[in-house]
Motif scaffolding. Structure first.
Motif, PDB file in Angstrom:
ATOM      1  N   ILE A  13       0.845  -1.193   0.000  1.00  0.00           N
ATOM      2  CA  ILE A  13       0.000   0.000   0.000  1.00  0.00           C
ATOM      3  C   ILE A  13       0.882   1.245   0.000  1.00  0.00           C
ATOM      4  O   ILE A  13       1.777   1.385   0.831  1.00  0.00           O
ATOM      5  CB  ILE A  13      -0.935   0.037   1.222  1.00  0.00           C
ATOM      6  CG1 ILE A  13      -1.884  -1.169   1.195  1.00  0.00           C
ATOM      7  CG2 ILE A  13      -1.729   1.336   1.249  1.00  0.00           C
ATOM      8  CD1 ILE A  13      -2.838  -1.193   0.011  1.00  0.00           C
ATOM      9  N   LEU A  84      -6.482  -3.675   1.720  1.00  0.00           N
ATOM     10  CA  LEU A  84      -6.144  -3.071   3.003  1.00  0.00           C
ATOM     11  C   LEU A  84      -6.242  -4.084   4.143  1.00  0.00           C
ATOM     12  O   LEU A  84      -5.905  -3.768   5.280  1.00  0.00           O
ATOM     13  CB  LEU A  84      -7.074  -1.888   3.301  1.00  0.00           C
ATOM     14  CG  LEU A  84      -7.130  -0.780   2.251  1.00  0.00           C
ATOM     15  CD1 LEU A  84      -8.126   0.289   2.673  1.00  0.00           C
ATOM     16  CD2 LEU A  84      -5.754  -0.175   2.031  1.00  0.00           C
ATOM     17  N   GLY A  94      -1.368  -1.137  -4.210  1.00  0.00           N
ATOM     18  CA  GLY A  94      -2.562  -0.312  -4.100  1.00  0.00           C
ATOM     19  C   GLY A  94      -2.200   1.083  -3.633  1.00  0.00           C
ATOM     20  O   GLY A  94      -1.300   1.261  -2.808  1.00  0.00           O
ATOM     21  N   MET A  96      -3.523   4.649  -1.928  1.00  0.00           N
ATOM     22  CA  MET A  96      -4.555   5.300  -1.111  1.00  0.00           C
ATOM     23  C   MET A  96      -4.226   6.769  -1.004  1.00  0.00           C
ATOM     24  O   MET A  96      -3.125   7.154  -0.619  1.00  0.00           O
ATOM     25  CB  MET A  96      -4.570   4.663   0.284  1.00  0.00           C
ATOM     26  CG  MET A  96      -5.778   5.028   1.106  1.00  0.00           C
ATOM     27  SD  MET A  96      -7.219   4.048   0.617  1.00  0.00           S
ATOM     28  CE  MET A  96      -8.517   4.849   1.565  1.00  0.00           C
ATOM     29  N   LEU A 118      -4.203  -0.425   8.483  1.00  0.00           N
ATOM     30  CA  LEU A 118      -3.392  -1.467   7.860  1.00  0.00           C
ATOM     31  C   LEU A 118      -2.999  -2.492   8.914  1.00  0.00           C
ATOM     32  O   LEU A 118      -2.504  -2.125   9.983  1.00  0.00           O
ATOM     33  CB  LEU A 118      -2.151  -0.849   7.203  1.00  0.00           C
ATOM     34  CG  LEU A 118      -2.434   0.208   6.134  1.00  0.00           C
ATOM     35  CD1 LEU A 118      -1.129   0.734   5.548  1.00  0.00           C
ATOM     36  CD2 LEU A 118      -3.323  -0.354   5.032  1.00  0.00           C
TER      37      LEU A 118
END
Length: 261
Positions: A13, A84, A94, A96, A118
């Motif tokens: 992430i 997530l 990913g 965010m 997370l």
């Protein structure tokens, strides 16, 4: 991308400021690198199924490069998104986007999101330009102190804490046997430190010579673990040989390979 993402230290992430003018330029560069890297096999058991699950949850997911299984999800909006919650353990990233009125607000939002949303606590990287750090020293120091991760790399991949060997390596304290999370306790820790909370690593914002233009001058070359390093394998082979047989005559070859990376 290191080891096709089959790594407990693989980045999954990326938290970025929503309105920062560099966000789209950063993602464009990520797409370029992912598209130019050679194809790599997803050999770890279950990788295909997990990547398929990500693609199914994100029809908008991008596949940079032809014939690749690596995935880029450029804008996650669902706070309960599977990326997530589940470790993909493969080549998936990913993105965010978080509130960003200014650098301190973004740092607070990113710290809270990383800590509360997370699930992993093994490692994280904080990328901060030297100019931003000088202008917002208190906010950056606060984020470094507050992030609940066993190893935090400031401008470097947190996995380097594992590779060093003597630094403590493990999840941030707080997990239990009933809720094991990223694990309990630390390994390595050659200095036998007690009551460890986290290891913090710091590196130049950019390797030499680019560091001269970013306010982080150093002699550090491009790290050999970068997947874009042109001589990474040669450098690591020579470092390994030097570790086994520490002849001074081996050093020039190591430096020559590292500087060409």
């Amino acid at each position: 991308m290191n080891n096709s993402g089959h790594n407990c230290v693989a980045g999954q992430i990326l938290l970025v400021p929503r309105h920062w003018d560099g966000t789209e330029r950063l993602l464009a560069e990520i797409r370029r690198v992912l598209g130019e890297l050679p194809a790599r096999a997803d050999y770890y058991p279950g990788a295909d199924e997990r990547l398929t699950a990500v693609a199914r949850a994100h029809p908008e997911a991008e596949l940079p490069g032809e014939g690749q299984s690596r995935l880029l999800v450029p804008d996650i909006t669902d706070p309960d998104d599977p990326m997530l919650r589940i470790e993909v353990f493969a080549s998936a990233l990913g993105v965010m986007r978080l509130p960003d009125e200014d650098a301190p607000q973004f740092l607070r939002a990113a710290t809270e999101f990383a800590n509360d949303k997370l699930p992993g606590t093994l490692g994280a990287t904080l990328l901060v330009h030297p100019g931003t750090e000088r202008a917002h020293r208190k906010a950056v120091d606060g984020a470094v102190a507050a992030l609940r991760y066993g190893t935090l790399g400031v401008n470097c991949w947190w996995a380097f804490g594992f590779l060093l060997g003597y630094t403590p390596w493990g999840a941030h304290p707080g997990h239990t046997r009933q809720d094991i999370g990223s694990g309990i306790g630390f390994v390595h820790n050659a200095f036998m430190l007690e009551d460890v909370e986290k290891t913090v690593l710091r590196a130049p914002f950019a390797p030499a010579p680019r560091g001269l233009f970013t306010g982080s001058p150093s002699l550090s070359p491009r790290p050999p673990y970068y997947v874009t390093n042109r001589t990474g394998r040669t450098t690591m082979e020579r470092l390994t040989a030097y570790t086994c047989d520490s002849k001074v005559s081996r050093l020039p070859g190591i430096f020559a390979a590292a500087l060409r990376g």
